[in-house]
Motif scaffolding. Structure first.
Motif, PDB file in Angstrom:
ATOM      1  N   THR A 173      15.774  22.240  -4.026  1.00  0.00           N
ATOM      2  CA  THR A 173      14.681  21.403  -4.523  1.00  0.00           C
ATOM      3  C   THR A 173      14.404  20.342  -3.468  1.00  0.00           C
ATOM      4  OG1 THR A 173      15.277  21.707  -6.844  1.00  0.00           O
ATOM      5  CG2 THR A 173      13.959  19.773  -6.299  1.00  0.00           C
ATOM      6  N   ARG A 174      13.136  20.179  -3.120  1.00  0.00           N
ATOM      7  CA  ARG A 174      12.832  19.139  -2.140  1.00  0.00           C
ATOM      8  C   ARG A 174      11.527  18.442  -2.517  1.00  0.00           C
ATOM      9  NH1 ARG A 174      11.075  22.197   3.486  1.00  0.00           N
ATOM     10  NH2 ARG A 174       9.378  23.455   2.622  1.00  0.00           N
ATOM     11  N   GLY A 175      11.452  17.189  -2.120  1.00  0.00           N
ATOM     12  CA  GLY A 175      10.278  16.389  -2.438  1.00  0.00           C
ATOM     13  C   GLY A 175      10.207  15.194  -1.523  1.00  0.00           C
ATOM     14  N   VAL A 176       9.440  14.210  -1.931  1.00  0.00           N
ATOM     15  CA  VAL A 176       9.251  13.016  -1.120  1.00  0.00           C
ATOM     16  C   VAL A 176       9.382  11.791  -2.011  1.00  0.00           C
ATOM     17  CG1 VAL A 176       6.734  13.132  -1.400  1.00  0.00           C
ATOM     18  CG2 VAL A 176       7.709  11.849   0.505  1.00  0.00           C
ATOM     19  N   VAL A 177      10.066  10.764  -1.505  1.00  0.00           N
ATOM     20  CA  VAL A 177      10.257   9.509  -2.222  1.00  0.00           C
ATOM     21  C   VAL A 177       9.288   8.473  -1.661  1.00  0.00           C
ATOM     22  CG1 VAL A 177      11.864   7.655  -2.785  1.00  0.00           C
ATOM     23  CG2 VAL A 177      12.687  10.015  -2.659  1.00  0.00           C
ATOM     24  N   GLY A 178       8.531   7.856  -2.562  1.00  0.00           N
ATOM     25  CA  GLY A 178       7.602   6.802  -2.171  1.00  0.00           C
ATOM     26  C   GLY A 178       7.438   5.795  -3.293  1.00  0.00           C
ATOM     27  N   ALA A 179       6.543   4.858  -3.089  1.00  0.00           N
ATOM     28  CA  ALA A 179       6.223   3.844  -4.111  1.00  0.00           C
ATOM     29  C   ALA A 179       4.999   4.328  -4.878  1.00  0.00           C
ATOM     30  CB  ALA A 179       5.960   2.501  -3.450  1.00  0.00           C
ATOM     31  N   LEU A 180       5.196   4.732  -6.123  1.00  0.00           N
ATOM     32  CA  LEU A 180       4.114   5.241  -6.965  1.00  0.00           C
ATOM     33  C   LEU A 180       3.426   4.066  -7.653  1.00  0.00           C
ATOM     34  CD1 LEU A 180       2.657   7.721  -8.234  1.00  0.00           C
ATOM     35  CD2 LEU A 180       4.374   7.609 -10.068  1.00  0.00           C
ATOM     36  N   ARG A 181       2.125   3.905  -7.378  1.00  0.00           N
ATOM     37  CA  ARG A 181       1.391   2.807  -7.996  1.00  0.00           C
ATOM     38  C   ARG A 181       1.341   3.011  -9.507  1.00  0.00           C
ATOM     39  NH1 ARG A 181      -1.571  -1.128  -5.990  1.00  0.00           N
ATOM     40  NH2 ARG A 181      -1.805  -0.131  -3.940  1.00  0.00           N
ATOM     41  N   LEU A 182       1.662   1.963 -10.260  1.00  0.00           N
ATOM     42  CA  LEU A 182       1.739   2.060 -11.708  1.00  0.00           C
ATOM     43  C   LEU A 182       0.354   2.074 -12.341  1.00  0.00           C
ATOM     44  CD1 LEU A 182       4.616  -0.507 -12.239  1.00  0.00           C
ATOM     45  CD2 LEU A 182       4.774   1.957 -12.680  1.00  0.00           C
ATOM     46  N   PRO A 183       0.165   2.871 -13.397  1.00  0.00           N
ATOM     47  CA  PRO A 183      -1.114   2.869 -14.116  1.00  0.00           C
ATOM     48  C   PRO A 183      -1.218   1.660 -15.038  1.00  0.00           C
ATOM     49  CG  PRO A 183       0.408   4.345 -15.202  1.00  0.00           C
ATOM     50  CD  PRO A 183       1.124   3.830 -13.967  1.00  0.00           C
ATOM     51  N   SER A 184      -2.356   1.527 -15.684  1.00  0.00           N
ATOM     52  CA  SER A 184      -2.547   0.415 -16.610  1.00  0.00           C
ATOM     53  C   SER A 184      -1.654   0.536 -17.830  1.00  0.00           C
ATOM     54  CB  SER A 184      -4.013   0.338 -17.042  1.00  0.00           C
ATOM     55  OG  SER A 184      -4.420   1.571 -17.636  1.00  0.00           O
ATOM     56  N   ALA A 185      -1.351   1.773 -18.231  1.00  0.00           N
ATOM     57  CA  ALA A 185      -0.465   2.030 -19.366  1.00  0.00           C
ATOM     58  C   ALA A 185       0.120   3.414 -19.213  1.00  0.00           C
ATOM     59  CB  ALA A 185      -1.224   1.906 -20.701  1.00  0.00           C
ATOM     60  N   ALA A 186       1.256   3.665 -19.857  1.00  0.00           N
ATOM     61  CA  ALA A 186       1.883   4.992 -19.803  1.00  0.00           C
ATOM     62  C   ALA A 186       0.933   6.025 -20.385  1.00  0.00           C
ATOM     63  CB  ALA A 186       3.195   4.985 -20.566  1.00  0.00           C
ATOM     64  N   GLY A 187       0.724   7.123 -19.665  1.00  0.00           N
ATOM     65  CA  GLY A 187      -0.178   8.169 -20.111  1.00  0.00           C
ATOM     66  C   GLY A 187      -1.577   8.033 -19.564  1.00  0.00           C
ATOM     67  N   ASN A 188      -1.852   6.953 -18.828  1.00  0.00           N
ATOM     68  CA  ASN A 188      -3.184   6.735 -18.246  1.00  0.00           C
ATOM     69  C   ASN A 188      -3.182   7.101 -16.768  1.00  0.00           C
ATOM     70  OD1 ASN A 188      -3.856   5.739 -20.719  1.00  0.00           O
ATOM     71  ND2 ASN A 188      -4.225   3.643 -20.045  1.00  0.00           N
ATOM     72  N   GLU A 189      -4.367   7.358 -16.247  1.00  0.00           N
ATOM     73  CA  GLU A 189      -4.615   7.464 -14.800  1.00  0.00           C
ATOM     74  C   GLU A 189      -3.839   8.594 -14.138  1.00  0.00           C
ATOM     75  OE1 GLU A 189      -4.360   3.538 -12.992  1.00  0.00           O
ATOM     76  OE2 GLU A 189      -4.852   2.654 -14.929  1.00  0.00           O
ATOM     77  N   ASP A 190      -3.802   9.741 -14.758  1.00  0.00           N
ATOM     78  CA  ASP A 190      -3.274  10.958 -14.147  1.00  0.00           C
ATOM     79  C   ASP A 190      -1.789  10.902 -13.824  1.00  0.00           C
ATOM     80  OD1 ASP A 190      -5.679  12.298 -14.318  1.00  0.00           O
ATOM     81  OD2 ASP A 190      -6.338  11.705 -12.333  1.00  0.00           O
ATOM     82  N   ILE A 191      -1.028  10.114 -14.565  1.00  0.00           N
ATOM     83  CA  ILE A 191       0.435  10.178 -14.522  1.00  0.00           C
ATOM     84  C   ILE A 191       0.865  10.461 -15.955  1.00  0.00           C
ATOM     85  CG2 ILE A 191       2.580   9.002 -13.962  1.00  0.00           C
ATOM     86  CD1 ILE A 191       0.994   7.261 -12.016  1.00  0.00           C
ATOM     87  N   LEU A 192       1.348  11.680 -16.198  1.00  0.00           N
ATOM     88  CA  LEU A 192       1.461  12.206 -17.552  1.00  0.00           C
ATOM     89  C   LEU A 192       2.911  12.314 -17.993  1.00  0.00           C
ATOM     90  CD1 LEU A 192      -1.124  15.108 -17.114  1.00  0.00           C
ATOM     91  CD2 LEU A 192      -1.562  12.774 -17.899  1.00  0.00           C
ATOM     92  N   PRO A 193       3.356  11.481 -18.931  1.00  0.00           N
ATOM     93  CA  PRO A 193       4.690  11.660 -19.517  1.00  0.00           C
ATOM     94  C   PRO A 193       4.713  12.914 -20.394  1.00  0.00           C
ATOM     95  CG  PRO A 193       3.793   9.460 -19.953  1.00  0.00           C
ATOM     96  CD  PRO A 193       2.666  10.314 -19.475  1.00  0.00           C
TER      97      PRO A 193
END
Length: 394
Positions: free
Chosen positions: A97-117
């Protein structure tokens, strides 16, 4: 759109990491924490699972002292970090498994702005992580998100190695550096094209949003408060190994009576004694069928929902959850388990051994969800029950 930013990571300044690293906080029990802490006064467990009269203040003090002493130091320039895990899965296959670590900009609320719990969260876990974040003002371990962007891995070839270590499970962890501006731009663009699905770290994600909002309300928000450290990997079967999280039951007055009570909603059939071979056989059966496993003082049991109760449960839940064992089991068993203390472990043999040794009253063994079920739930913005998926290795 998801935005992954370069940042100046704080890292150990030694190549010998074996005694310094630790698994994520939520898979470490008391005995493992003690063992990790004894390996080194600088083991990461002192930060992510602090103890003492004021554990969070102690973690903050340790973090500051380690930086002052040069045990930890920030990289000179912002960058992204490649991260790779090489391991052997339960079938004996070698995987990566491989990926990249960065600083993910937070959305206005959980479930908003294309970051899906894709999972619900527990209030207690969030309050604990919030107290640690307030004290340390640091992301001590990354959350894990998945991108459907195909070919994402092409950006991670040929990177200079910063550090490598092998953990107690034999997993080889490799950290690399991504400083080239064109490569960083390519990674950020690939991630921005598709919604991200949260794989692990739902509590820390919601905690970071709450902390950012708290800082904004107090008029003291800083740029670092707007993001959370995140590992992004590709949402692909060959990249991911998803295991179930089992339920450990305590506070059961009479485990045999509980088993009989479950028979109102389930068919319960014997599955052998609680020994290693029978647990392995029951786990395989659960993984390939609709049912769940149950362990109590009398042995092992195979539990399947009766048709009518299952139909009623499914009628009240989202279609994306209809075949998720944790979802329908929680609905059908809730009347019997509402006064029981439930904890969560990912290893079936460990869970069964806890029941066998009297450290737990009973346990429920669940099957893993599929990558497609995770994708479907996230896109429909439907939350699975808390502690449904365990992305391995950690």
């Amino acid at each position: 759109m998801p935005e992954l930013l370069a940042f100046r990571g704080i890292r150990y300044r030694t190549d010998d990491l074996d005694d310094l690293t630790a698994p994520p906080y939520d898979v470490i029990d008391a005995s493992q924490r003690a063992a990790l802490a004894a390996r080194s006064p600088h083991n990461a467990v002192h930060l992510i699972l602090p103890v003492g009269a004021d554990p969070y203040a102690r973690a903050a003090a340790d973090l500051a002292r380690w930086q002052a002493d040069g045990v930890l130091a920030a990289d000179a320039t912002p960058r992204l970090y490649g991260y790779e895990m090489e391991f052997v899965d339960d079938s004996g296959a070698r995987r990566r498994t491989r990926g990249v670590v960065g600083a993910l900009r937070l959305p206005s609320a959980a479930g908003n702005e294309d970051i899906l719990p894709h999972e619900r969260t527990l209030p207690k876990a969030k309050s604990d992580r919030l107290a640690l974040l307030r004290a340390t003002r640091a992301n001590l371990d990354p959350i894990w998100a998945l991108t459907p962007s195909h070919g994402f891995g092409q950006h991670l070839e040929g990177l200079p190695v910063l550090s490598r270590t092998t953990d107690d499970e034999g997993v080889v962890h490799t950290l690399t550096s991504i400083e080239d501006a064109d490569r960083i731009a390519g990674i950020s663009t690939a991630i921005a094209h598709e919604p991200l699905v949260l794989a692990d770290g739902h509590h820390r994600f919601e905690t970071a949003i709450n902390y950012r909002n708290e800082r904004e309300e107090n008029g003291v928000v800083a740029p670092g408060d707007q993001a959370i450290m995140c590992l992004v990997a590709e949402l692909a079967d060959e990249q991911l190994w998803v295991q179930p999280i089992h339920r450990v039951l305590d506070g059961v007055t009479d485990p045999k009576q509980l088993r009989h009570a479950l028979e109102q909603q389930f068919d319960v059939t014997p599955a052998g004694p609680n020994d290693v071979d029978s647990v392995r056989a029951l786990e395989a059966r659960v993984n390939s069928t609709l049912g769940v496993g149950y362990a109590d003082a009398d042995g092992l049991w195979y539990v399947t929902p009766k048709d009518a109760p299952l139909a009623r449960a499914r009628a009240d839940m989202a279609a994306e959850l209809a075949d998720v064992g944790a979802a329908w089991f929680d609905v059908l068993a809730e009347p019997e388990l509402n006064a029981v203390e439930v904890s969560y472990r990912d290893d079936a043999q460990t869970v069964a051994a806890m029941v066998r040794g009297g450290q737990a009253d009973a346990a429920v063994l669940l099957r893993p969800v599929s990558i497609e079920q995770i994708r479907a739930a996230a896109r429909a913005q439907v939350r699975m029950p808390q502690k449904t998926t365990f992305f391995a290795p950690k």
